[in-house]
Scaffold this motif. Structure first.
Motif, short mmCIF file in Angstrom:
data_model
loop_
_atom_site.label_atom_id
_atom_site.label_comp_id
_atom_site.label_asym_id
_atom_site.label_seq_id
_atom_site.Cartn_x
_atom_site.Cartn_y
_atom_site.Cartn_z
N ILE A 145 -9.52 8.72 -45.20
CA ILE A 145 -10.51 8.59 -43.90
C ILE A 145 -11.20 7.01 -44.06
O ILE A 145 -11.46 6.55 -43.08
N ARG A 146 -11.63 6.78 -45.27
CA ARG A 146 -12.44 5.46 -45.43
C ARG A 146 -11.48 4.32 -44.94
O ARG A 146 -12.22 3.46 -44.25
N ARG A 147 -10.30 4.07 -44.88
CA ARG A 147 -9.52 2.93 -44.50
C ARG A 147 -9.48 3.30 -43.13
O ARG A 147 -9.52 2.22 -42.16
N ALA A 148 -9.01 4.36 -42.55
CA ALA A 148 -9.04 4.62 -41.16
C ALA A 148 -10.35 4.29 -40.36
O ALA A 148 -10.39 3.52 -39.44
N SER A 149 -11.56 5.02 -40.96
CA SER A 149 -12.70 4.62 -40.31
C SER A 149 -13.28 3.11 -40.29
O SER A 149 -13.85 2.69 -39.33
N GLU A 150 -12.68 2.27 -41.55
CA GLU A 150 -12.75 0.93 -41.32
C GLU A 150 -12.21 0.01 -40.43
O GLU A 150 -12.76 -0.82 -39.82
N ARG A 151 -10.73 0.57 -39.82
CA ARG A 151 -10.34 0.10 -38.91
C ARG A 151 -10.81 0.27 -37.63
O ARG A 151 -10.96 -0.50 -36.66
N VAL A 152 -11.42 1.59 -37.50
CA VAL A 152 -11.88 1.79 -36.09
C VAL A 152 -13.22 1.04 -36.13
O VAL A 152 -13.69 0.43 -34.75
N ALA A 153 -14.06 0.84 -37.01
CA ALA A 153 -15.32 0.10 -37.02
C ALA A 153 -15.25 -1.06 -36.90
O ALA A 153 -16.02 -1.72 -36.10
N SER A 154 -13.99 -1.81 -37.26
CA SER A 154 -13.68 -3.10 -36.87
C SER A 154 -13.20 -3.56 -35.27
O SER A 154 -13.35 -4.51 -34.97
N ALA A 155 -12.45 -2.33 -34.94
CA ALA A 155 -11.94 -2.62 -33.74
C ALA A 155 -12.94 -2.38 -32.67
O ALA A 155 -12.71 -2.81 -31.43
N LEU A 156 -13.74 -1.51 -32.94
CA LEU A 156 -15.03 -1.12 -31.82
C LEU A 156 -15.70 -1.99 -31.05
O LEU A 156 -15.81 -2.09 -29.88
N PRO A 157 -16.18 -3.07 -31.88
CA PRO A 157 -17.08 -4.20 -31.24
C PRO A 157 -16.20 -5.06 -30.23
O PRO A 157 -16.75 -5.37 -29.05
N TRP A 158 -14.95 -5.22 -30.42
CA TRP A 158 -14.01 -5.92 -29.44
C TRP A 158 -13.59 -5.14 -28.38
O TRP A 158 -13.59 -5.47 -27.24
N ALA A 159 -13.61 -3.74 -28.64
CA ALA A 159 -13.35 -2.85 -27.48
C ALA A 159 -14.36 -2.99 -26.36
O ALA A 159 -14.25 -2.84 -25.42
N SER B 10 -7.72 7.94 -32.84
CA SER B 10 -7.15 9.32 -33.25
C SER B 10 -6.56 9.41 -34.52
O SER B 10 -6.62 10.45 -35.44
N ALA B 11 -6.06 8.29 -35.41
CA ALA B 11 -5.82 8.07 -36.78
C ALA B 11 -6.76 8.72 -37.63
O ALA B 11 -6.78 9.45 -38.43
N ALA B 12 -7.99 7.87 -37.24
CA ALA B 12 -9.14 8.44 -38.19
C ALA B 12 -9.71 9.96 -37.77
O ALA B 12 -9.87 10.64 -38.89
N GLY B 13 -9.24 10.36 -36.66
CA GLY B 13 -9.75 11.87 -36.46
C GLY B 13 -8.95 12.68 -37.02
O GLY B 13 -9.24 13.74 -37.37
N GLU B 14 -7.37 12.20 -37.16
CA GLU B 14 -6.45 13.14 -37.72
C GLU B 14 -6.83 13.38 -39.22
O GLU B 14 -6.80 14.53 -39.77
N GLN B 15 -7.19 12.36 -39.97
CA GLN B 15 -7.59 12.59 -41.28
C GLN B 15 -8.85 13.49 -41.58
O GLN B 15 -8.85 14.13 -42.33
N GLY B 16 -10.00 13.22 -40.59
CA GLY B 16 -11.05 13.95 -40.89
C GLY B 16 -10.90 15.43 -40.34
O GLY B 16 -11.32 16.29 -41.22
N ALA B 17 -9.95 15.71 -39.43
CA ALA B 17 -9.58 17.11 -39.13
C ALA B 17 -8.65 17.68 -40.22
O ALA B 17 -9.09 19.02 -40.46
N ARG B 18 -7.93 16.85 -40.76
CA ARG B 18 -7.10 17.75 -41.92
C ARG B 18 -7.85 17.92 -43.31
O ARG B 18 -7.92 18.89 -43.94
N ARG B 19 -8.98 17.07 -43.35
CA ARG B 19 -9.74 17.15 -44.57
C ARG B 19 -10.60 18.58 -44.28
O ARG B 19 -10.85 19.25 -45.20
N ASN B 20 -11.18 18.69 -43.13
CA ASN B 20 -11.83 19.79 -42.84
C ASN B 20 -11.14 21.28 -42.90
O ASN B 20 -11.55 22.31 -43.53
N ALA B 21 -9.96 20.88 -42.46
CA ALA B 21 -9.05 22.24 -42.47
C ALA B 21 -8.63 22.54 -43.93
O ALA B 21 -8.48 23.62 -44.30
N MET B 22 -8.17 21.59 -44.62
CA MET B 22 -7.77 22.00 -46.07
C MET B 22 -8.99 22.21 -46.82
O MET B 22 -8.97 23.09 -47.72
N LYS B 23 -10.26 21.63 -46.66
CA LYS B 23 -11.53 22.27 -47.48
C LYS B 23 -11.60 23.78 -47.05
O LYS B 23 -11.87 24.64 -47.95
#
Length: 308
Positions: free
Chosen positions: A32-46, A254-267
């Motif tokens: 999640i950490r790496r995926a969230s960092e990629r999203v945070a880096s891409a958001l300002p440009w988006a 979506s990649a960041a959301g996938e990891q978050g959803a999987r962590r919640n489901a596995m928890k």
């Protein structure tokens, strides 16, 4: 009532499953950490490229860029569906796929022919099973999407809209609102929608102007926009960047959301396994105690019979 051996075997089985779900939860949490960092880096440009295009397009001649024009009649549409390659993520995939299917059926009722681009094995399998052959299939990249994938999608969508083969383009994906929550997003990519990313994703509004009280009622002055070297070149570059960014950000989000959803489901699965093991252990102890009590009763009864 089950015997001690059956209960013990069930406890071992649940414990083994718990180890798997716990491991998957930890792996997802690490990703999640790496995926969230990629999203945070891409958001300002988006946000920047989207706001720049929206604010600049109204000052450019409409004939300067074909992708800025709205087609008079909608005959063909493209729906890009972003799902995951793997399951065990709760309702992450089913929410996207059902919404995309609903959108497709709605467009077909309006007489629009719909093409589907499926990103992720779950999306490919879902539409292939229903007899819908995707024009694009991307598998094995849901957890780590690439810019080339977005460029290929943007090229197809841009050329199709430019030459009249496509009249609308949509992308459906899960937005990672935070590490624990995902929201469904349906974004209209073409024709250009005036909705900003802040409104689309429900982001926090910008802070108020801290210098407003010192401006003495100064009115905002809108300046003229000069296109250099010419409107055609500027709008072509902006549209190209906008299209690539729209698809690339959707894939990253979506990649960041996938990891978050999987962590919640596995928890949740791990918590349920712990509860099941606790319940089975109580049943095991109760049965074991009952068996011991029965044996003691039989021994006492036998000893009493011998004394008589």
């Amino acid at each position: 009532m089950p015997n001690l051996h059956d209960i013990e075997r069930r406890i071992n089985s649940v414990s083994s499953t718990k180890q798997i779900t716990r491991t998957m939860e930890m792996v997802a949490a690490a990703k999640i950490r790496r995926a969230s960092e990629r999203v945070a880096s891409a958001l300002p440009w988006a946000c920047a490229i989207s706001d720049m295009l929206i604010s600049t397009a109204k000052y450019a001649p409409m004939q300067s860029e074909p992708l800025l024009q709205t087609h008079d009649e909608v005959k063909r549409a493209l729906v890009v569906v972003v799902a995951s390659d793997r399951g065990l993520a709760g309702g992450f995939n089913s929410n996207v796929l059902r919404h995309a299917e609903k959108l497709i059926k709605e467009k077909e009722r309006q007489g629009v022919e719909v093409e589907v681009a499926a990103c992720g094995k779950k999306a490919i399998g879902y539409f292939s099973y229903r007899g819908i052959k995707p024009v694009f299939e991307f598998a094995g990249l849901s957890a780590d999407p690439t810019y080339e994938q977005a460029a290929e999608l943007s090229l197809y969508a841009g050329d199709g809209y430019h030459y009249g083969k496509l009249d609308e383009v949509f992308v459906v994906y899960n937005h990672a609102k935070n590490a624990a929550e995902q929201t469904l997003v349906e974004q209209q990519v073409l024709p250009i929608n005036q909705q900003s990313y802040a409104d689309l994703l429900g982001l926090t509004p910008k802070e108020e102007d801290v210098l407003e009280k010192y401006r003495d009622g100064e009115k905002k002055v809108v300046g003229d926009i000069d296109f250099e070297p010419d409107p055609e070149s500027v709008m072509f570059y902006l549209m190209k960047a906008y299209l690539r960014n729209a698809f690339y950000y959707a894939l990253l989000d979506s990649a960041a959301g996938e990891q978050g959803a999987r962590r919640n489901a596995m928890k949740s699965a791990t918590d349920n396994a712990n509860e099941m093991v606790s319940t089975l252990t109580r049943v095991y102890n109760r049965v074991r105690q009952g068996a011991i009590t029965t044996e003691i009763t039989e021994i006492v009864g036998g000893a009493a019979a011998l004394e008589e």
